[in-house]
Design an enzyme around this catalytic site. Structure first.
Site, mmCIF file in Angstrom:
data_model
loop_
_atom_site.group_PDB
_atom_site.id
_atom_site.type_symbol
_atom_site.label_atom_id
_atom_site.label_comp_id
_atom_site.label_asym_id
_atom_site.label_seq_id
_atom_site.Cartn_x
_atom_site.Cartn_y
_atom_site.Cartn_z
ATOM 1 N N TYR A 1 -9.369 44.454 -52.936
ATOM 2 C CA TYR A 1 -10.118 44.809 -54.139
ATOM 3 C C TYR A 1 -9.484 44.177 -55.374
ATOM 4 O O TYR A 1 -10.178 43.608 -56.226
ATOM 5 C CB TYR A 1 -10.161 46.328 -54.295
ATOM 6 C CG TYR A 1 -10.934 46.786 -55.519
ATOM 7 C CD1 TYR A 1 -12.302 46.558 -55.622
ATOM 8 C CD2 TYR A 1 -10.289 47.442 -56.572
ATOM 9 C CE1 TYR A 1 -13.017 46.975 -56.734
ATOM 10 C CE2 TYR A 1 -10.992 47.868 -57.692
ATOM 11 C CZ TYR A 1 -12.360 47.633 -57.766
ATOM 12 O OH TYR A 1 -13.058 48.040 -58.881
ATOM 13 N N SER B 1 -11.835 44.915 -63.325
ATOM 14 C CA SER B 1 -11.276 46.261 -63.190
ATOM 15 C C SER B 1 -9.778 46.215 -63.414
ATOM 16 O O SER B 1 -9.141 45.177 -63.225
ATOM 17 C CB SER B 1 -11.563 46.804 -61.784
ATOM 18 O OG SER B 1 -10.784 47.946 -61.494
#
Length: 321
Positions: free
Chosen positions: A189, A163
């Site tokens: 994350y 990501s």
């Protein structure tokens, strides 16, 4: 950067468009997280092209519903297997059930994003524990199956979903699991998504000569169950949606979000190529402040960091090449 690898597709291409023209009869694929979000459309595109696809999911009932839905338009067989990436025992059981049967494509798609601080069954921070360590063990245990499917002139492929969130953090090797430092859900994350990219680097370095290439994929911004832990107010503050709930035009549909995963799995331009970070159906350009939502940062592709993470991952999961 050497000559950049691109394709005929773009950010707005769909997974079906990318798979069109490919005859996947006899091809076997596993898609983790295949019962929701872009995992569904990834599996659908492969199955509609004739592949035999297993949805590796935590919720078997949801997986069965998805498999039935895909089966309405897909000639390829769609099956379901239970896989909880937050429990390494579940990962081992899934891999054992698969055995050594050939596997042409492994798409490590499942993930968790920005969840409250929590830990896996093996006491690993939930985001890196699920997104990276669970997939690491799965991939090593299925490596023999991927090698068994490789043919002369055609490598098997592993796709690791990363990501743009990787820009938020490298790997904090001194405290990966937030045992001493304060927990930050977005930093955690970012660390996990950096790990997903570095894993592709490390895996390809070890397995390319054995018939498997691995690349990382940035699917783009898509509204899916991945946002389940985010309050509406936070998404509005980020500009992901407006007060009425309308999604930012920068976001993709799930069909568009699955396209780069399918290209990574099937694209002729990527035959024999690995260790890259891909987005919008092309090799990503370096990240810049002028275009902060695209591109790849150096720390996500650094070979030395990939080796260090690999050693930690072997120690953590007990998996050895």
């Amino acid at each position: 950067m050497s000559e950049r690898i691109i394709s005929a597709f773009s950010a707005k291409s769909t997974a079906r468009e990318v798979a069109a023209g490919h005859d996947l009869n006899g091809v076997r694929a596993i898609v983790t997280g295949g019962a929701s979000g872009i995992g569904v459309e990834t599996a659908r595109a492969l199955a509609e092209a004739g592949a035999e696809v297993m949805l590796a999911v935590r919720n078997l009932a949801a997986g069965e519903v998805t498999a039935a839905d895909i089966g309405r338009t897909a000639p390829g067989k769609v099956s379901v297997g239970r896989l909880d990436l937050s429990d390494l025992a579940s990962v081992a059981a899934f891999a054992s059930a698969w055995g050594d049967q050939p596997l042409d494509i492994l798409i490590n798609n499942a993930g968790v994003m920005a969840c409250p601080q929590s830990y896996t069954a093996q006491d690993l921070e939930m985001q890196i524990g699920t997104n990276h360590f669970g997939h690491f063990l799965l991939s090593i245990l299925l490596a023999r199956s991927l090698m068994n499917a490789a043919q002369e002139g055609r490598q098997s492929r592993l796709v690791s979903l990363s990501s743009i969130g990787h820009r938020r953090s490298g790997i904090h090797f001194d405290d990966i699991h937030y045992r001493q430092r304060p927990y930050d859900k977005w930093e955690a994350y970012g660390q996990a998504k950096t790990a997903n990219a570095l894993f592709a680097v490390g895996f390809d370095a070890r397995f390319a000569d054995l018939g498997i290439n691995a690349n990382a994929v940035m699917p783009g911004g898509i509204m899916t169950p991945l946002q389940r832990h985010l309050p509406r107010e936070e998404m509005i503050a980020f500009g992901w949606m407006d007060e009425s709930g309308k999604t930012n035009d920068r976001f993709k549909s799930t069909e568009q979000g699955a396209s780069t995963s399918v290209w990574a799995a099937l694209g002729d331009e990527l035959e024999g190529v690995g260790g890259l970070y891909l987005e919008n159906c092309a090799q990503a350009l370096p990240w810049t402040q002028d275009n902060p939502f695209e591109g790849v940062m150096p720390h996500a592709l650094d070979p030395e960091t990939a080796e260090r993470l690999w050693a930690v991952s072997e120690e953590t999961t007990g998996a050895r090449v």
